[in-house]
Design a protein around this motif. Structure first.
Motif, short mmCIF file in Angstrom:
data_model
loop_
_atom_site.label_atom_id
_atom_site.label_comp_id
_atom_site.label_asym_id
_atom_site.label_seq_id
_atom_site.Cartn_x
_atom_site.Cartn_y
_atom_site.Cartn_z
N MET A 126 -18.21 -7.32 -9.74
CA MET A 126 -16.81 -6.88 -9.81
C MET A 126 -15.86 -8.05 -9.57
SD MET A 126 -14.87 -4.23 -10.18
CE MET A 126 -15.84 -2.79 -9.81
N TRP A 152 0.92 1.65 -4.09
CA TRP A 152 -0.33 2.34 -4.33
C TRP A 152 -0.31 3.78 -3.86
CZ3 TRP A 152 -4.35 -2.09 -3.20
CH2 TRP A 152 -4.36 -2.93 -4.32
N PRO A 179 -12.64 1.33 -7.70
CA PRO A 179 -13.74 0.84 -8.53
C PRO A 179 -15.08 1.48 -8.21
CG PRO A 179 -13.27 -0.73 -6.80
CD PRO A 179 -12.39 0.46 -6.55
N LEU A 184 0.83 -1.20 0.00
CA LEU A 184 0.00 0.00 0.00
C LEU A 184 0.87 1.25 0.00
CD1 LEU A 184 -3.18 -0.08 0.30
CD2 LEU A 184 -2.81 0.90 2.54
N PHE A 219 -8.71 -7.63 -2.96
CA PHE A 219 -10.13 -7.30 -2.89
C PHE A 219 -10.47 -6.59 -1.60
CE2 PHE A 219 -10.55 -10.90 -6.02
CZ PHE A 219 -10.92 -10.07 -7.06
N LEU A 279 -13.19 -9.30 -12.44
CA LEU A 279 -11.74 -9.35 -12.19
C LEU A 279 -11.23 -10.79 -12.21
CD1 LEU A 279 -11.44 -6.63 -9.40
CD2 LEU A 279 -10.60 -6.49 -11.75
N MET A 337 -4.05 3.61 -6.38
CA MET A 337 -4.80 2.45 -5.93
C MET A 337 -6.06 2.30 -6.77
SD MET A 337 -5.97 1.52 -2.13
CE MET A 337 -7.57 0.84 -1.71
N PRO A 338 -6.39 1.09 -7.16
CA PRO A 338 -7.61 0.89 -7.94
C PRO A 338 -8.82 1.39 -7.17
CG PRO A 338 -6.31 -1.12 -7.84
CD PRO A 338 -5.68 -0.16 -6.89
N LEU A 342 -8.62 -4.68 0.13
CA LEU A 342 -8.15 -3.30 0.09
C LEU A 342 -8.97 -2.44 -0.86
CD1 LEU A 342 -4.27 -3.72 0.24
CD2 LEU A 342 -5.75 -2.65 1.95
N THR A 343 -9.18 -2.95 -2.07
CA THR A 343 -9.84 -2.08 -3.04
C THR A 343 -11.34 -1.94 -2.78
OG1 THR A 343 -10.17 -3.92 -4.57
CG2 THR A 343 -8.19 -2.62 -4.86
N LEU A 344 -11.95 -2.98 -2.25
CA LEU A 344 -13.38 -2.88 -1.95
C LEU A 344 -13.62 -2.49 -0.49
CD1 LEU A 344 -14.76 -5.99 -3.92
CD2 LEU A 344 -14.63 -3.61 -4.69
N PHE A 347 -10.36 -17.57 -7.58
CA PHE A 347 -9.60 -16.32 -7.53
C PHE A 347 -9.87 -15.43 -6.32
CE2 PHE A 347 -8.44 -11.98 -9.14
CZ PHE A 347 -7.08 -12.20 -9.14
#
Lengths: 207, 207
Positions: free
Chosen positions: A158, A125, A133, A121, B175, A162, A130-131, B177-179, B167
DNA sequence: CATTTGTTTAACCAAATGGTTAAACTCTAT
DNA sequence: ATAGAGTTTAACCATTTGGTTAAACAAATG
């Protein structure tokens, strides 16, 4: 001072980076040996350290460069001003592109994330992007509410998107072995996914 | 000879195995330190070697035991005598079960496969059972020909099925982290997938 | 030609790490 | 009580590995 040597310098540097990428991908950061990298690059350890101070520096150089390629692109698509279906198509297509050009990256990234997510992180990132979404998630939600697509949990969609896009690259050896695919067959299968995955998703959610 | 010591023996051995599993998962085979494992198990290095000759032995013990849990189960479902949709449902549900109980395994397996697929083939799949999806592939093909489902490439469907099932476990840190998901939220999301993934697939391929 | 940069060779060092050993202590089944 | 298995302590060894160094060579630039 000499200048034209740069040609060779860059040549060697690039050779080293390519070699290191290969070894790091195969063995991971901990498993990779500086000697292996030197061998793979066709040079000696002394020269390797002449170009890169230490292992970590080498690793970070590679990693950051590649990561900077991956994540910003993600966000551009996520945030793009496109209808949902087109966005999905574009996402899959573009990401398969990037991954075919850098097949080791997904593994690389997951490896790092798995070993030390916090460090990742901060190190990656924080400096790239950082992604995020959110916008795509909201878009899905909006379509559901408008009633233009089936009722789906945006997070689940999502995850599916992915997973189907990335996982084949991560699990390549597994798929090649179990489905008995040659290199060519595998690549062909992947390329078909540019169409088949969006198709698959859209078929599932469209009303 | 003493016998009841076995109680403690098994206790310690299990403790070691659990500790080793944890460390191996976090750091990988190369990155794991015997001292770390000993610490994690709350014992000392000498005792660790008293139970397990060396690192490789320890690793293999864990790995084989877990792998033996994974793959045979796969084949049973693949070959089961069930209608396609039910088979998909069962596959997803059962595999999420196994993976929730052994969340580190997918990563473990992929790691090994990625580093030395041939060795994996000999060491693991020779002794347990290599996944053989043929029957399921044929089943999909048959349904397509019968016209009961949409025209899909069986291989692509297989990739999708495996990707969406496996996955999320492999990419868990990503996931989360991003979500922005807590441990609980993530597990909840995974559990929903028992239903949502088969649903998603069936929605996509049913006519 | 002389200087600078890239490169090799080969020896070397220090730290980390896997693994060993021996002695002593603990506990428990007999 | 005693013998054997489980366990600790602590020192130790050998090897691997990241990294350094110095000397010499190559090549090209000025």
């Amino acid at each position: 001072m000499v200048k034209n040597k740069k040609t060779d310098q860059i040549g060697t540097e690039a050779t080293i980076l390519a070699a290191a990428r290969k070894v790091f991908t195969r063995k991971g950061m901990a498993g990779a040996r500086m000697q292996d990298i030197a061998d793979e690059a066709g040079i000696n350890k002394a020269l390797l350290h002449y170009y890169f101070k230490d292992k970590e520096k080498l690793f970070d150089t590679i990693f950051m460069a590649e990561a900077a390629l991956f994540f910003p692109r993600l966000n551009i698509i996520f945030d793009a001003d496109l209808p949902l279906f087109e966005k999905i198509e574009k996402f899959v297509d573009e990401y398969i592109d990037v991954m075919l050009q850098h097949p080791y990256m997904p593994w690389f990234i997951l490896n790092e994330l798995n070993q030390d997510a916090d460090n990742f992180l901060k190190k990656v990132w924080a400096k790239t992007a950082m992604p995020k979404p959110i916008k795509l998630l909201q878009q899905i939600d909006a379509e559901v509410k408008k009633g233009t697509i089936r009722k789906v949990d945006p997070n689940q969609l999502m995850l599916n998107l992915l997973s189907m896009t990335i996982f084949p690259f991560v699990g390549k050896p597994m798929f090649q072995l179990t489905l008995r695919l040659s290199e060519k067959q595998f690549t062909a299968l992947i390329n078909e996914r540019r169409k088949s995955v969006p198709q698959f998703i859209i078929d599932s959610i469209k009303k």
